[in-house]
Write an enzyme that holds these catalytic residues in place. Sequence first.
Site, PDB file in Angstrom:
ATOM      1  NE  ARG A  44      -3.439   2.434   2.697  1.00 15.20           N
ATOM      2  CZ  ARG A  44      -4.420   2.602   3.576  1.00 15.20           C
ATOM      3  NH1 ARG A  44      -4.690   1.640   4.434  1.00 15.20           N
ATOM      4  NH2 ARG A  44      -5.120   3.706   3.597  1.00 15.20           N
ATOM      5  CG  ASN A  49     -11.145  -0.993  -0.950  1.00 10.48           C
ATOM      6  OD1 ASN A  49     -12.281  -0.921  -1.394  1.00 10.48           O
ATOM      7  ND2 ASN A  49     -10.785  -0.462   0.205  1.00 10.48           N
ATOM      8  CB  CYS A  55     -18.252   0.409   0.189  1.00 12.72           C
ATOM      9  SG  CYS A  55     -17.198   1.850   0.468  1.00 12.72           S
ATOM     10  CG  HIS A  71     -13.879   3.758  -2.900  1.00 13.15           C
ATOM     11  ND1 HIS A  71     -12.619   3.343  -2.559  1.00 13.15           N
ATOM     12  CD2 HIS A  71     -14.685   3.374  -1.873  1.00 13.15           C
ATOM     13  CE1 HIS A  71     -12.648   2.738  -1.379  1.00 13.15           C
ATOM     14  NE2 HIS A  71     -13.905   2.748  -0.957  1.00 13.15           N
ATOM     15  CE1 TYR A 115     -11.316   6.080  -0.916  1.00 13.89           C
ATOM     16  CE2 TYR A 115     -13.554   6.162  -0.071  1.00 13.89           C
ATOM     17  CZ  TYR A 115     -12.256   5.721   0.029  1.00 13.89           C
ATOM     18  OH  TYR A 115     -11.885   4.913   1.082  1.00 13.89           O
TER      19      TYR A 115
END
Length: 412
Positions: free
Chosen positions: A86, A140, A160, A190, A237
């Site tokens: 990440r 995700n 989500c 998102h 987002y």
Amino acid sequence: MKIAVVGGGSTYTPELVDGLAALPITELTLTDPASDRLAVVGAMAARMFAKAGHPGTVRWTTDLADAVEGASAVLLQLRVGGQRARLADETWPLECGCVGQETTGAGGLAKALRTVPEVLRIAERVRALAPGTWIVDFTNPVGIVTRALLDAGHRAVGLCNVAIGFQRLFARLLGVAPADLTLDHVGLNHLTWERAAWVDGTDRLPELLSGHPGELTEETELPADLVRGLGVVPSYYLRYYYTHDEVVAEQRRGPKRAEQVLDLERRLLAMYPDLSEKPALLEQRGGAHYSTAAVDLLTSLLGDRGDTQVVNLRNGGTLPFLPDSAVIEVPARITAAGLVPLPVRPVEPLFSGLIAHVTAYEELALSAALHGGRARVEAALLAHPLVGRYDLARRLTDRLLAANRDHLPWAA
């Protein structure tokens, strides 16, 4: 009723366990390849069930087959490559002047490429050992992962916490119970907008927009005049699209979110051996209302309540400007037999255009995840609205492949 959690060694698992303790579970099984973390989190989960007076058994195992065999539902919350991957997703895109984020843009594509093959491998084990069970995906990028599962014929739904977060926020601001407020929530995972907030047949969203600009700005991290001008409340987002350059400048100043999470995880894992309930520090990990959404969905899927929840599922004509095979995030009726999206009023061009654009990217991203190849990665990046230039797509592809050679056999 047996529930299996894949990725059960996550420091966020106690949040999920806190909610699952309200369900009539006979067995909760956590599985994760990280045995040290799994032992710490699993033991804490067992203490949480005991403290809640829950009669169910809590087990943990690194054996995926043992974990999913005979499960009534399998929850996916894995992270291929961990927080280190990440951190890379949040770093190398910035070298090209692009947002560094794990679910959208170039970093989101990298995560999809790592994740989809592993999720499909796990799903095949579920199909063999717990045929017909529901797979609930929190992993995700949820839209792409859910599409991969559905295309492979699995009984899957994506979830989500954005919609339930807005429902709770709006209800608090309006002084009503969350159950009495219904959202007109539309888009992709998102990439969603709240177009109405219905209470007793009245849309209270105009009241929220005019009376609570500060709270909405804090939640979305978008300018108040932009939110007012849109006449809707975008998800957090959307800031990566609407204020891209400002976000890039902010991210370059640091620290990265992954760095913060790595520190939080270290602190949480040190605390967990002494705890039998989730600590306040866990709130900083993100994912507010995650357990509530999970419990609500499981209760409806396994108990056939027929209520309405916001989920990720097949479009099937719901949004006529998208292919039927696309995965969208909208309210749907939840039953044991399946999911039925509710009718959606026409989507305004300002939103439908971006939804269609990102859907095209997601289809190309899934193709790259399934089949590999530099050309497919470049095509997906070229299609993404946050990239969209050939020279930029090529440079991002170079960095993506270099950062992920350990996870993408075809890129070696």
